[in-house]
Design a protein around this motif. Structure first.
Motif, PDB file in Angstrom:
ATOM      1  N   SER A  13       0.781  -1.179   0.010  1.00 41.71           N
ATOM      2  CA  SER A  13       0.002   0.158  -0.178  1.00 41.71           C
ATOM      3  C   SER A  13       0.883   1.087  -0.144  1.00 41.71           C
ATOM      4  N   ALA A  15       0.029   4.102   1.024  1.00 42.83           N
ATOM      5  CA  ALA A  15      -0.066   4.899   2.088  1.00 42.83           C
ATOM      6  C   ALA A  15       0.695   4.185   3.367  1.00 42.83           C
ATOM      7  N   VAL A  16       0.871   3.091   3.366  1.00 37.65           N
ATOM      8  CA  VAL A  16       1.555   2.174   4.327  1.00 37.65           C
ATOM      9  C   VAL A  16       3.115   2.492   4.361  1.00 37.65           C
ATOM     10  N   LYS A  18       4.108   5.313   2.962  1.00 38.81           N
ATOM     11  CA  LYS A  18       4.643   6.771   3.159  1.00 38.81           C
ATOM     12  C   LYS A  18       4.624   6.858   4.805  1.00 38.81           C
ATOM     13  N   MET A  19       3.812   6.066   5.428  1.00 44.78           N
ATOM     14  CA  MET A  19       3.859   6.251   6.828  1.00 44.78           C
ATOM     15  C   MET A  19       5.111   5.212   7.229  1.00 44.78           C
ATOM     16  N   ALA A  37      -0.050   9.679  10.612  1.00 47.83           N
ATOM     17  CA  ALA A  37      -1.253   9.582   9.521  1.00 47.83           C
ATOM     18  C   ALA A  37      -1.435  10.736   8.767  1.00 47.83           C
ATOM     19  N   GLU A  38      -0.967  12.096   9.206  1.00 49.83           N
ATOM     20  CA  GLU A  38      -0.957  13.126   8.431  1.00 49.83           C
ATOM     21  C   GLU A  38      -0.149  13.009   7.429  1.00 49.83           C
ATOM     22  N   ALA A  40       0.665  10.474   5.708  1.00 46.42           N
ATOM     23  CA  ALA A  40       0.083   9.813   4.560  1.00 46.42           C
ATOM     24  C   ALA A  40      -1.177  10.201   4.104  1.00 46.42           C
ATOM     25  N   ARG A  41      -1.617  11.310   4.631  1.00 46.01           N
ATOM     26  CA  ARG A  41      -2.880  12.018   4.218  1.00 46.01           C
ATOM     27  C   ARG A  41      -4.003  11.301   4.510  1.00 46.01           C
ATOM     28  N   LEU A  42      -3.944  10.576   5.720  1.00 43.83           N
ATOM     29  CA  LEU A  42      -5.216   9.733   6.172  1.00 43.83           C
ATOM     30  C   LEU A  42      -5.623  10.048   7.512  1.00 43.83           C
ATOM     31  N   TYR A  46      -8.035   5.454  10.489  1.00 48.01           N
ATOM     32  CA  TYR A  46      -8.032   4.696   9.491  1.00 48.01           C
ATOM     33  C   TYR A  46      -6.578   4.271   9.253  1.00 48.01           C
ATOM     34  N   ALA A  47      -5.660   5.162   9.558  1.00 46.50           N
ATOM     35  CA  ALA A  47      -4.318   5.088   9.241  1.00 46.50           C
ATOM     36  C   ALA A  47      -3.853   3.796  10.144  1.00 46.50           C
TER      37      ALA A  47
END
Length: 121
Positions: A13, A15-16, A18-19, A37-38, A40-42, A46-47
């Motif tokens: 993912s 997003a993962v 990015k985190m 979370a921020e 990854a813009r989540l 949810y993050a």
């Protein structure tokens, strides 16, 4: 090491990723799940769920493991006090550091330092 579950396309993912990148770049700072979370813009909830589902561990557990790994290297190779190692490794207090260290390594940081130095002789 973190096991990242691939998406249907076979890629982790984004997003993962990015985190993980954000944590790796900032784990020595005072960051928390909201900051991660921020990055990854989540939304934080949810993050946290996405990270746990993808890696099998919580965001905070991963952050703590990176900090502990850094601290172990400092304990083995520096003469810094336990307090200094705790602060330099991103822990907010010595008690939080001692608790996390003991829970992961099974021994307090002072014993770890003594044992690794004795083994090196």
């Amino acid at each position: 090491s973190v096991r990242v579950v691939a998406t249907e396309t076979g890629a982790p993912s984004p997003a993962v990723a990015k985190m993980c990148d954000f944590i790796a770049a900032n784990f020595l700072e005072e960051i928390d799940a909201t900051d991660i979370a921020e990055a990854a813009r989540l939304h934080p909830k949810y993050a946290m769920n996405l990270f746990r589902k993808s890696t099998g561990m919580t965001l905070i557990k991963y952050l703590t493991l990176l900090r502990l790994s850094h601290a172990q290297a400092k304990l083995m190779h520096s003469g810094d006090s336990i307090l200094q190692v705790a602060m330099d490794s991103g822990f907010g207090s010595v008690s939080a550091f001692n608790k996390a260290f003991r829970s992961t390594a099974g021994i307090p940081p002072s014993d770890f330092r003594r044992d690794t130095r004795a083994a090196a002789v």
